[in-house]
Design a protein around this motif. Structure first.
Motif, PDB file in Angstrom:
ATOM      1  N   PHE A  22       0.824  -1.213   0.000  1.00  0.00           N
ATOM      2  CA  PHE A  22       0.000   0.000   0.000  1.00  0.00           C
ATOM      3  C   PHE A  22       0.858   1.262   0.000  1.00  0.00           C
ATOM      4  O   PHE A  22       0.613   2.199  -0.764  1.00  0.00           O
ATOM      5  N   PHE A  23       1.876   1.306   0.849  1.00  0.00           N
ATOM      6  CA  PHE A  23       2.723   2.485   0.908  1.00  0.00           C
ATOM      7  C   PHE A  23       3.532   2.671  -0.372  1.00  0.00           C
ATOM      8  O   PHE A  23       3.694   3.792  -0.840  1.00  0.00           O
ATOM      9  N   LEU A  24       4.032   1.587  -0.948  1.00  0.00           N
ATOM     10  CA  LEU A  24       4.773   1.715  -2.204  1.00  0.00           C
ATOM     11  C   LEU A  24       3.855   2.135  -3.345  1.00  0.00           C
ATOM     12  O   LEU A  24       4.234   2.951  -4.190  1.00  0.00           O
ATOM     13  N   PHE A  25       2.635   1.604  -3.385  1.00  0.00           N
ATOM     14  CA  PHE A  25       1.673   2.019  -4.409  1.00  0.00           C
ATOM     15  C   PHE A  25       1.344   3.501  -4.254  1.00  0.00           C
ATOM     16  O   PHE A  25       1.283   4.240  -5.235  1.00  0.00           O
ATOM     17  N   PHE A  26       1.160   3.948  -3.014  1.00  0.00           N
ATOM     18  CA  PHE A  26       0.855   5.351  -2.772  1.00  0.00           C
ATOM     19  C   PHE A  26       2.022   6.239  -3.206  1.00  0.00           C
ATOM     20  O   PHE A  26       1.817   7.287  -3.818  1.00  0.00           O
ATOM     21  N   SER A  27       3.247   5.815  -2.897  1.00  0.00           N
ATOM     22  CA  SER A  27       4.388   6.655  -3.254  1.00  0.00           C
ATOM     23  C   SER A  27       4.636   6.669  -4.757  1.00  0.00           C
ATOM     24  O   SER A  27       5.129   7.661  -5.298  1.00  0.00           O
ATOM     25  N   ILE A  28       4.289   5.592  -5.454  1.00  0.00           N
ATOM     26  CA  ILE A  28       4.469   5.573  -6.906  1.00  0.00           C
ATOM     27  C   ILE A  28       3.422   6.449  -7.597  1.00  0.00           C
ATOM     28  O   ILE A  28       3.729   7.162  -8.547  1.00  0.00           O
ATOM     29  N   THR A  29       2.182   6.420  -7.110  1.00  0.00           N
ATOM     30  CA  THR A  29       1.127   7.211  -7.739  1.00  0.00           C
ATOM     31  C   THR A  29       1.111   8.663  -7.269  1.00  0.00           C
ATOM     32  O   THR A  29       0.398   9.478  -7.844  1.00  0.00           O
ATOM     33  N   SER A  30       1.878   8.995  -6.271  1.00  0.00           N
ATOM     34  CA  SER A  30       1.892  10.346  -5.727  1.00  0.00           C
ATOM     35  C   SER A  30       2.721  11.268  -6.605  1.00  0.00           C
ATOM     36  O   SER A  30       3.616  10.839  -7.331  1.00  0.00           O
ATOM     37  N   ARG A  31       2.447  12.540  -6.509  1.00  0.00           N
ATOM     38  CA  ARG A  31       3.242  13.514  -7.246  1.00  0.00           C
ATOM     39  C   ARG A  31       4.518  13.867  -6.484  1.00  0.00           C
ATOM     40  O   ARG A  31       5.365  14.588  -6.983  1.00  0.00           O
ATOM     41  N   LEU A  32       4.676  13.351  -5.284  1.00  0.00           N
ATOM     42  CA  LEU A  32       5.841  13.624  -4.451  1.00  0.00           C
ATOM     43  C   LEU A  32       6.818  12.451  -4.461  1.00  0.00           C
ATOM     44  O   LEU A  32       7.400  12.113  -3.443  1.00  0.00           O
ATOM     45  N   PHE A  36       9.691  10.558  -1.345  1.00  0.00           N
ATOM     46  CA  PHE A  36       9.427   9.271  -0.699  1.00  0.00           C
ATOM     47  C   PHE A  36      10.542   8.250  -0.918  1.00  0.00           C
ATOM     48  O   PHE A  36      10.402   7.101  -0.522  1.00  0.00           O
ATOM     49  N   ILE A  37      11.642   8.650  -1.527  1.00  0.00           N
ATOM     50  CA  ILE A  37      12.713   7.693  -1.825  1.00  0.00           C
ATOM     51  C   ILE A  37      13.311   7.132  -0.538  1.00  0.00           C
ATOM     52  O   ILE A  37      13.480   5.920  -0.396  1.00  0.00           O
ATOM     53  N   VAL A  38      13.639   7.999   0.415  1.00  0.00           N
ATOM     54  CA  VAL A  38      14.287   7.545   1.650  1.00  0.00           C
ATOM     55  C   VAL A  38      13.340   6.682   2.477  1.00  0.00           C
ATOM     56  O   VAL A  38      13.731   5.613   2.972  1.00  0.00           O
ATOM     57  N   SER A  39      12.095   7.107   2.610  1.00  0.00           N
ATOM     58  CA  SER A  39      11.158   6.316   3.412  1.00  0.00           C
ATOM     59  C   SER A  39      10.861   4.970   2.748  1.00  0.00           C
ATOM     60  O   SER A  39      10.768   3.945   3.434  1.00  0.00           O
ATOM     61  N   SER A  40      10.760   4.951   1.426  1.00  0.00           N
ATOM     62  CA  SER A  40      10.532   3.681   0.735  1.00  0.00           C
ATOM     63  C   SER A  40      11.743   2.762   0.852  1.00  0.00           C
ATOM     64  O   SER A  40      11.600   1.546   1.017  1.00  0.00           O
ATOM     65  N   LEU A  41      12.938   3.338   0.804  1.00  0.00           N
ATOM     66  CA  LEU A  41      14.152   2.550   0.968  1.00  0.00           C
ATOM     67  C   LEU A  41      14.229   1.943   2.374  1.00  0.00           C
ATOM     68  O   LEU A  41      14.573   0.772   2.531  1.00  0.00           O
ATOM     69  N   LEU A  42      13.877   2.730   3.390  1.00  0.00           N
ATOM     70  CA  LEU A  42      13.843   2.206   4.757  1.00  0.00           C
ATOM     71  C   LEU A  42      12.794   1.112   4.902  1.00  0.00           C
ATOM     72  O   LEU A  42      13.021   0.100   5.572  1.00  0.00           O
ATOM     73  N   PHE A  43      11.645   1.327   4.290  1.00  0.00           N
ATOM     74  CA  PHE A  43      10.577   0.342   4.320  1.00  0.00           C
ATOM     75  C   PHE A  43      11.045  -1.002   3.760  1.00  0.00           C
ATOM     76  O   PHE A  43      10.910  -2.045   4.404  1.00  0.00           O
TER      77      PHE A  43
END
Length: 97
Positions: A22-32, A36-43
Protein backbone atom coordinates in the motif's frame (compact mmCIF):
# COMPACT_ATOMS: atom_id res chain seq x y z
CA UNK A 1 8.88 -24.87 4.79
CA UNK A 2 5.69 -23.03 5.70
CA UNK A 3 4.82 -25.74 8.24
CA UNK A 4 7.72 -24.61 10.43
CA UNK A 5 6.15 -21.26 11.29
CA UNK A 6 3.27 -20.62 13.63
CA UNK A 7 0.20 -18.70 12.59
CA UNK A 8 1.31 -15.48 14.30
CA UNK A 9 4.47 -15.31 12.19
CA UNK A 10 2.56 -15.72 8.97
CA UNK A 11 -0.08 -13.17 9.96
CA UNK A 12 2.62 -10.65 10.90
CA UNK A 13 4.50 -11.21 7.66
CA UNK A 14 1.27 -10.95 5.63
CA UNK A 15 0.29 -7.70 7.36
CA UNK A 16 3.75 -6.24 6.80
CA UNK A 17 3.59 -7.23 3.12
CA UNK A 18 0.19 -5.62 2.61
CA UNK A 19 1.26 -2.41 4.37
CA UNK A 20 4.44 -2.29 2.31
CA UNK A 21 2.50 -2.73 -0.93
CA UNK A 22 0.00 0.00 0.00
CA UNK A 23 2.72 2.48 0.91
CA UNK A 24 4.77 1.71 -2.20
CA UNK A 25 1.67 2.02 -4.41
CA UNK A 26 0.86 5.35 -2.77
CA UNK A 27 4.39 6.66 -3.25
CA UNK A 28 4.47 5.57 -6.91
CA UNK A 29 1.13 7.21 -7.74
CA UNK A 30 1.89 10.35 -5.73
CA UNK A 31 3.24 13.51 -7.25
CA UNK A 32 5.84 13.62 -4.45
CA UNK A 33 7.84 10.60 -5.68
CA UNK A 34 11.24 12.11 -5.05
CA UNK A 35 10.43 12.87 -1.42
CA UNK A 36 9.43 9.27 -0.70
CA UNK A 37 12.71 7.69 -1.83
CA UNK A 38 14.29 7.54 1.65
CA UNK A 39 11.16 6.32 3.41
CA UNK A 40 10.53 3.68 0.73
CA UNK A 41 14.15 2.55 0.97
CA UNK A 42 13.84 2.21 4.76
CA UNK A 43 10.58 0.34 4.32
CA UNK A 44 11.98 -2.19 1.87
CA UNK A 45 15.26 -2.63 3.77
CA UNK A 46 13.44 -3.24 7.03
CA UNK A 47 11.12 -5.72 5.36
CA UNK A 48 14.03 -7.63 3.83
CA UNK A 49 15.91 -7.73 7.15
CA UNK A 50 12.79 -8.98 8.91
CA UNK A 51 12.22 -11.62 6.24
CA UNK A 52 15.85 -12.78 6.42
CA UNK A 53 15.67 -12.97 10.20
CA UNK A 54 12.50 -14.99 10.02
CA UNK A 55 13.48 -17.44 7.30
CA UNK A 56 17.25 -17.79 6.93
CA UNK A 57 18.93 -16.92 10.24
CA UNK A 58 18.29 -19.23 13.19
CA UNK A 59 18.87 -18.95 16.92
CA UNK A 60 19.60 -15.82 18.90
CA UNK A 61 21.06 -14.05 15.86
CA UNK A 62 17.62 -14.05 14.29
CA UNK A 63 16.30 -11.79 17.05
CA UNK A 64 18.79 -9.10 16.05
CA UNK A 65 17.77 -9.33 12.41
CA UNK A 66 14.08 -9.24 13.34
CA UNK A 67 14.52 -6.27 15.67
CA UNK A 68 16.62 -4.28 13.20
CA UNK A 69 14.17 -5.02 10.40
CA UNK A 70 11.17 -4.01 12.48
CA UNK A 71 12.87 -0.80 13.64
CA UNK A 72 13.74 0.21 10.07
CA UNK A 73 10.26 -0.75 8.88
CA UNK A 74 8.50 1.33 11.52
CA UNK A 75 10.91 4.26 11.08
CA UNK A 76 10.23 4.23 7.34
CA UNK A 77 6.49 4.20 8.02
CA UNK A 78 6.73 7.13 10.44
CA UNK A 79 8.88 9.08 7.99
CA UNK A 80 6.43 8.37 5.16
CA UNK A 81 3.42 9.53 7.18
CA UNK A 82 5.38 12.55 8.43
CA UNK A 83 6.16 13.65 4.88
CA UNK A 84 2.50 13.38 3.89
CA UNK A 85 1.35 15.37 6.94
CA UNK A 86 4.03 18.03 6.36
CA UNK A 87 3.01 18.47 2.72
CA UNK A 88 -0.68 18.74 3.58
CA UNK A 89 -0.02 21.33 6.31
CA UNK A 90 2.28 23.24 3.97
CA UNK A 91 -0.37 23.35 1.24
CA UNK A 92 -3.06 24.40 3.72
CA UNK A 93 -0.87 27.23 5.08
CA UNK A 94 -0.12 28.44 1.53
CA UNK A 95 -3.83 28.50 0.68
CA UNK A 96 -4.69 30.56 3.78
CA UNK A 97 -2.07 33.23 3.17
Amino acid sequence: MIREYSGEDLVLLGAMTIILLFFLFFSITSRLRRQFIVSSLLFVTGYIFFLVGMTIVRGWDAIGWLALGLILYVFGMILHVGIVIYQRVKIRCEEQS
